[in-house]
Motif scaffolding. Structure first.
Motif, PDB file in Angstrom:
ATOM      1  N   PHE A 161      34.290  52.949 -10.204  1.00  0.00           N
ATOM      2  CA  PHE A 161      35.540  52.673  -9.601  1.00  0.00           C
ATOM      3  C   PHE A 161      35.808  53.166  -8.380  1.00  0.00           C
ATOM      4  CE2 PHE A 161      39.979  54.186  -9.561  1.00  0.00           C
ATOM      5  CZ  PHE A 161      40.914  52.770  -9.582  1.00  0.00           C
ATOM      6  N   ILE A 162      35.297  54.594  -8.000  1.00  0.00           N
ATOM      7  CA  ILE A 162      35.347  55.055  -6.816  1.00  0.00           C
ATOM      8  C   ILE A 162      34.653  54.321  -5.726  1.00  0.00           C
ATOM      9  CG2 ILE A 162      35.047  57.210  -5.467  1.00  0.00           C
ATOM     10  CD1 ILE A 162      35.504  58.711  -7.980  1.00  0.00           C
TER      11      ILE A 162
ATOM     12  N   ILE B   9      34.214  50.692  -1.219  1.00  0.00           N
ATOM     13  CA  ILE B   9      33.787  49.162  -0.301  1.00  0.00           C
ATOM     14  C   ILE B   9      34.863  48.356   0.031  1.00  0.00           C
ATOM     15  CG2 ILE B   9      32.516  47.124  -0.921  1.00  0.00           C
ATOM     16  CD1 ILE B   9      30.776  49.425  -0.746  1.00  0.00           C
ATOM     17  N   TRP B  10      35.988  48.473  -0.646  1.00  0.00           N
ATOM     18  CA  TRP B  10      37.127  47.597  -0.277  1.00  0.00           C
ATOM     19  C   TRP B  10      37.590  48.058   1.070  1.00  0.00           C
ATOM     20  CZ3 TRP B  10      38.647  43.045  -1.949  1.00  0.00           C
ATOM     21  CH2 TRP B  10      39.921  42.575  -1.506  1.00  0.00           C
ATOM     22  N   LYS B  11      37.736  49.242   1.127  1.00  0.00           N
ATOM     23  CA  LYS B  11      38.401  49.773   2.708  1.00  0.00           C
ATOM     24  C   LYS B  11      37.366  49.488   3.648  1.00  0.00           C
ATOM     25  CE  LYS B  11      41.000  53.821   0.691  1.00  0.00           C
ATOM     26  NZ  LYS B  11      41.187  55.341   0.712  1.00  0.00           N
TER      27      LYS B  11
ATOM     28  N   TYR C 228      35.607  43.786   8.724  1.00  0.00           N
ATOM     29  CA  TYR C 228      35.354  42.269   8.635  1.00  0.00           C
ATOM     30  C   TYR C 228      35.636  41.772  10.054  1.00  0.00           C
ATOM     31  CZ  TYR C 228      36.138  37.883   6.549  1.00  0.00           C
ATOM     32  OH  TYR C 228      35.739  36.632   6.195  1.00  0.00           O
ATOM     33  N   PRO C 229      34.880  41.061  10.452  1.00  0.00           N
ATOM     34  CA  PRO C 229      34.860  40.473  11.742  1.00  0.00           C
ATOM     35  C   PRO C 229      35.916  39.587  12.112  1.00  0.00           C
ATOM     36  CG  PRO C 229      32.647  40.038  10.750  1.00  0.00           C
ATOM     37  CD  PRO C 229      33.429  40.538   9.568  1.00  0.00           C
ATOM     38  N   GLU C 230      36.584  39.730  13.285  1.00  0.00           N
ATOM     39  CA  GLU C 230      37.866  39.098  13.574  1.00  0.00           C
ATOM     40  C   GLU C 230      37.611  37.705  13.727  1.00  0.00           C
ATOM     41  OE1 GLU C 230      39.576  40.977  17.001  1.00  0.00           O
ATOM     42  OE2 GLU C 230      40.075  42.641  15.897  1.00  0.00           O
TER      43      GLU C 230
ATOM     44  N   PHE D  90      29.073  41.126   2.408  1.00  0.00           N
ATOM     45  CA  PHE D  90      29.398  42.300   3.135  1.00  0.00           C
ATOM     46  C   PHE D  90      28.712  43.418   2.206  1.00  0.00           C
ATOM     47  CE2 PHE D  90      32.297  45.822   3.223  1.00  0.00           C
ATOM     48  CZ  PHE D  90      32.298  46.117   4.566  1.00  0.00           C
ATOM     49  N   VAL D  91      28.894  43.232   0.637  1.00  0.00           N
ATOM     50  CA  VAL D  91      28.511  44.298  -0.055  1.00  0.00           C
ATOM     51  C   VAL D  91      26.926  44.507   0.113  1.00  0.00           C
ATOM     52  CG1 VAL D  91      28.260  45.251  -2.490  1.00  0.00           C
ATOM     53  CG2 VAL D  91      30.342  44.029  -1.385  1.00  0.00           C
TER      54      VAL D  91
END
Length: 929
Positions: free
Chosen positions: A850-851, A856-858, A864-866, A889-890
């Motif tokens: 969970f942590i 990863i989400w942050k 994330y590329p613009e 990405f992960v």
């Protein structure tokens, strides 16, 4: 009976004139004739006469009760409660056209004259004839204006039960009142599992010599709890004789019915000699509620009984209170009778007219025609008198029967509590408990301390062994097996063994001597039936039984047992053999479910560590096949602490530490269990316990004479044809070794206490399964035996002091058969022994994942590329494309993401600088133009 009546009528045959009653123009007469039949020449009779006359005077002076009608009272002397003369005396009163009679004093007289009252329909209102058998069903015109002795006997029974006594002796006058009262006491005692062990009746005119002879027999009896049911004339003689015989000393309990409290209240104070004879006696007094009305009457009573109203001052007893209230009850009943428009009329009895004789004048005896109406009005009364609330229940008894319990101490009395049929024994006045829910449970019963005969505060035991030369016959079973428990010393009448030593030690702890002798039961060739032995105690052939007697439900219905002195339940014994070697012994320590969960957790933990390490640890990256091998290798190599891969992330190390701790516990448990399996000889038996025997067909052995046979048939449901009785341990061992194929038995069932000795020298046999009964051994005595209670206390003392264990070690301590470390079956480790650590490990994995997911989400939103975002916005990408982008990405290494982010940041800064310089150059050019 007709001859007696004729003789009685001849006595009064010289003409009783019809007096009638005066009348006015209304329905109410000027006066109403009532009678009172008592023996007024005694102190009790004088106090009753004073109360009745005072009540009549008060009623006649109060126009609010009967208006202008007056009560005309006729006092008739009752000749010392003589049956025949009482008939004559009541006929004299009846001949005066009386509408009601107050009395008689005694129940004996009431039994006689109620027949006359029923015939002439004249109500008898008695507050002193308290015989429980004087019921309104048999004698409809007998109205009891006080509480029946049935309640007094219930109070005495509760008192006996409260102090833990079981047997009482009843001393009473052998007349209707005495016999019926004691009969009611016996019924109430039976409800408490108590009894009257000895009845000592005395004639109504008993001399001191007769009383002495009876009390001598009482002194020879076992019980020391004596209930005296008498009257005020005869009762004190019993205590005088008892005192002379030394029966008022410590150890005795004397309980007197209400006659003694009446005597104490009326003749207050008694002489010092009379008080000395009744020290420590308990007696009952009918309880009367304290009220302003009663206090005024008590003050008035002092004036009425002083001066010329009596020869000597008389105290106030409950009899005087109820005598006063009885007149008021009759007056209120007459008032209601007249208000209904009724008149008093009399008519000739046709039955009496049919009797002819020269000198009989039967016209004087008339039937009160409205007697039924007056009786019904009396039963409907609801008033408050000097004795308290007066109201009748549906069974025509007064409501709220209650008694005070009095202890005679010193020169007076002391109240130790109350009894009522609503709350039982209590130190709180009964009327205060009527507002609370009724509670008759033993825990709520309470009394103040008592000073018993002999001036002692210690509760008497209530019974002794009588000094009459009688010796208790204690039966001992003559078994042919296990002499360690009970055996007779050859050539003597002495016995030895564990059970004998326990009994002797318990008897020595008693505070009194027990005369007894041992008597054998059995032929010495077969084990006797213990159930039959206990049955012989109920017939009186034996006074008790000592030996290896199991306490069963069937036997407890016949006798009382002491506290168990040894625990012993039924167990199954079967032959065992060495278990065959297994081809895969290393799998034995864990159950299949345990192995399955271990494998699942190995894979689960490896997968969790791979997820946590994949982005930061190169050892957990690479082609998919390589990563799968890495996960499996890492998972199972941790079992041996030989994994090559290092964990880099904090969460990965956290999970790994928890998992390595789990693995340490699993390894230690596995090693210990496997060592035991490989080094200890394993034994095997096809029988696992009583369950495996129920559905089989093999023969089963049991100890002959034991309760086991009946138990297996009736409770377990095993067919009786399968049971084989075995007499000696040797016979049982031989049958087990033969087996069912060779004429033996498949299993042997006996009590645990025997089996411990049986197996101490037989290593090829063992107990299989668990005990399937829970009982113990005790000493047996007749029902409600006080000796059983006292011996139980002694056994508990032996348990606390350790003496019972020392006796056990002396006779029964033996080394169990070990057989070189043999062990029956393999105790495999199950999942339930480890579920706690698995839960901890699983929670640790979930917390780490969970942590990690939040982290990863942050990162995803940060790096994330613009360009890709703008592309997604222009193309309107679906959720699946965004999920693929997130998963890619992960999968990327964290260093790559960070370096790319830095590079793009520099590119954006450079691009902004170029744009700024271009914008500056354009401005310069424009200025030059």
């Amino acid at each position: 009976m007709i001859k007696v009546w004729l003789l009685a009528l001849m006595v009064i045959s010289n003409g009783y004139a019809s007096t009638g009653e005066g009348r006015n123009n209304s329905t109410r007469p000027y006066y109403v004739n009532i009678g009172a039949l008592f023996s007024f020449n005694t102190s009790v009779g004088r106090s009753i006469q004073i109360a009745i006359e005072a009540a009549v005077e008060d009623v006649n002076s109060n126009p609010n009760i009967l208006g202008q009608t007056k009560l005309n009272l006729s006092l008739q002397e009752d000749s010392k409660y003589r049956g025949f003369l009482s008939i004559v005396e009541v006929l004299q009163v009846m001949a005066r056209k009386t509408v009601a009679i107050i009395g008689p004093h005694s129940s004996v007289t009431a039994h006689v004259i109620t027949h006359i009252a029923n015939e002439l329909q004249v109500p008898l209102l008695s507050f002193s004839a308290l015989d429980p058998t004087l019921s309104s069903l048999e004698f409809p015109f007998f109205i009891r204006t006080c509480h029946s002795d049935l309640y007094q006997m219930a109070a005495i029974a509760d008192l006996v039960d409260y102090y833990g006594w079981k047997d009482v002796i009843a001393v009473y006058i052998d007349d209707d009142n005495g016999r019926n009262g004691i009969g009611a006491l016996g019924d109430k005692l039976a409800e408490k599992r108590c009894r009257i062990s000895y009845k000592a009746p005395l004639s109504p005119e008993a001399s001191l010599e007769e009383i002495t002879n009876v009390l001598v027999q009482v002194a020879l009896a076992d019980s020391r709890v004596i209930v005296v049911h008498a009257d005020t004339q005869w009762g004190p003689k019993v205590f005088t004789v008892a005192n002379n015989l030394g029966m008022m000393k410590a150890g005795y309990v004397w309980i007197a019915t209400a006659f003694l409290s009446s005597l104490l209240d009326i003749n207050n104070p008694l002489s010092s000699e009379a008080m000395d004879e009744i020290q420590g006696v308990l007696t009952l007094r009918i309880y009367t509620t304290d009220s302003e009305l009663k206090r005024r009457f008590v003050s008035k009573w002092k004036n009425m009984t002083s001066g010329n109203n009596a020869n000597v001052p008389l105290g106030l007893s409950f009899l005087a209170l109820y005598a006063y209230d009885t007149i008021y009850m009759l007056a209120h009943g007459l008032d209601a009778f007249f208000k209904q428009g009724n008149q008093i009329t009399f008519s000739t009895d046709s039955k009496l007219s049919s009797l002819h004789g020269d000198n009989l004048h039967l016209d004087a005896l008339k039937i009160f025609n409205e007697g039924n109406l007056l009786r019904n009005n009396i039963y409907e009364i609801n008033m408050t008198g000097v004795s308290g609330p007066i109201k009748y229940t549906s069974d025509r008894n007064l409501v709220n029967p209650a008694y005070e319990i009095i202890n005679v101490v010193g020169t007076g009395t002391r109240r130790i509590g109350y009894w009522s049929n609503y709350s039982g024994l209590s130190v709180v006045p009964p009327e205060k408990l009527h507002s609370k829910p009724a509670s008759l449970c033993r825990e709520n019963q309470n009394l103040f301390p008592v000073i018993w005969p002999g001036n002692t505060v210690q509760r008497p035991r209530g019974w002794v062994f009588p000094n009459n030369g009688r010796v208790l016959k204690i039966v001992v079973p003559k078994s042919v097996s296990y002499p360690e428990f009970v055996s007779q010393i050859k050539g003597t009448h002495l016995f030895e063994g564990f059970c004998i030593d326990v009994f002797l030690a318990a008897v020595n702890l008693l505070s009194y001597a027990v005369p007894y002798k041992f008597v054998t039961y059995g032929d010495g060739k077969n084990n006797p039936s213990m159930t039959e032995l206990t049955r012989l105690i109920t017939t009186g052939e034996f006074d008790g039984a000592v030996g290896d007697i199991a306490i069963t439900s069937e036997r407890t219905r016949m006798v009382d047992f002491t506290q168990p002195y040894i625990e012993s339940g039924l167990v199954v014994v079967a032959p065992v053999r060495r278990a065959e070697s297994s081809a895969l012994p290393f799998l034995a320590p864990f159950t299949p479910m345990m192995w399955f969960v271990i494998a699942i957790f190995f894979i689960l933990v490896g997968a969790v560590v791979w997820i946590l390490e994949h982005k930061v640890n190169d050892e957990f990256r690479g082609p998919p096949k390589k990563q799968l091998v890495t996960v499996l290798w890492f998972s199972f190599s941790t079992m041996f602490f030989s994994h090559r891969e290092n964990t880099v992330s904090t969460l990965g190390r956290f999970v790994l530490i928890i998992w390595l701790f789990v693995v340490l516990i699993i390894n230690s448990s596995y090693t210990a269990s496997l060592t035991s399996i490989l080094t200890v000889q394993q034994l095997y038996s096809p029988i696992k316990g009583i369950e495996s025997l129920v559905n089989g067909k093999e023969p089963i052995g049991y100890k002959q004479g034991s309760f086991a046979g009946n138990y297996l048939v009736q409770e377990i449901g095993i067919d009786e044809s399968r049971l084989v009785p075995l007499t000696t341990p040797e016979e049982a061992a031989k049958a087990l070794r033969k087996g069912p194929q060779n004429g033996g038995v498949a299993a042997y069932i006996d009590e645990r206490a025997y089996i411990d000795i049986f197996l101490s020298s037989r290593c090829d046999l063992t107990v299989v399964g668990q005990e399937f009964t829970r009982n113990g051994w005790g000493f047996a005595f007749p029902r409600d035996s006080q000796l059983a209670v006292d011996l139980s206390t002694s056994i508990l003392q032996m348990i606390d002091s350790g003496d019972l264990q020392r006796i056990h070690d002396k006779w029964l301590l033996s080394r169990a058969c070990i057989s070189q470390g043999a062990k029956l079956e393999v105790e495999r480790l199950q999942l339930k022994s480890f579920w706690g650590i698995y839960v901890i490990c699983g929670l640790a994995c979930l917390l780490a994942l969970f942590i990690h997911l939040i982290h990863i989400w942050k990162q995803y939103h940060k790096h994330y590329p613009e360009e890709l975002r703008s592309t997604d916005q222009r193309s309107g990408s679906s959720r699946s494309s965004r999920l693929k982008t997130f998963l890619s990405f992960v999968d990327e290494k964290e260093e790559t993401i960070k370096s790319r982010s830095k590079r793009r940041k520099k590119e954006r800064i450079s691009y902004r600088s170029i744009e700024s310089s271009i914008n500056s150059n354009k401005g310069i050019c424009f200025t030059q133009k």
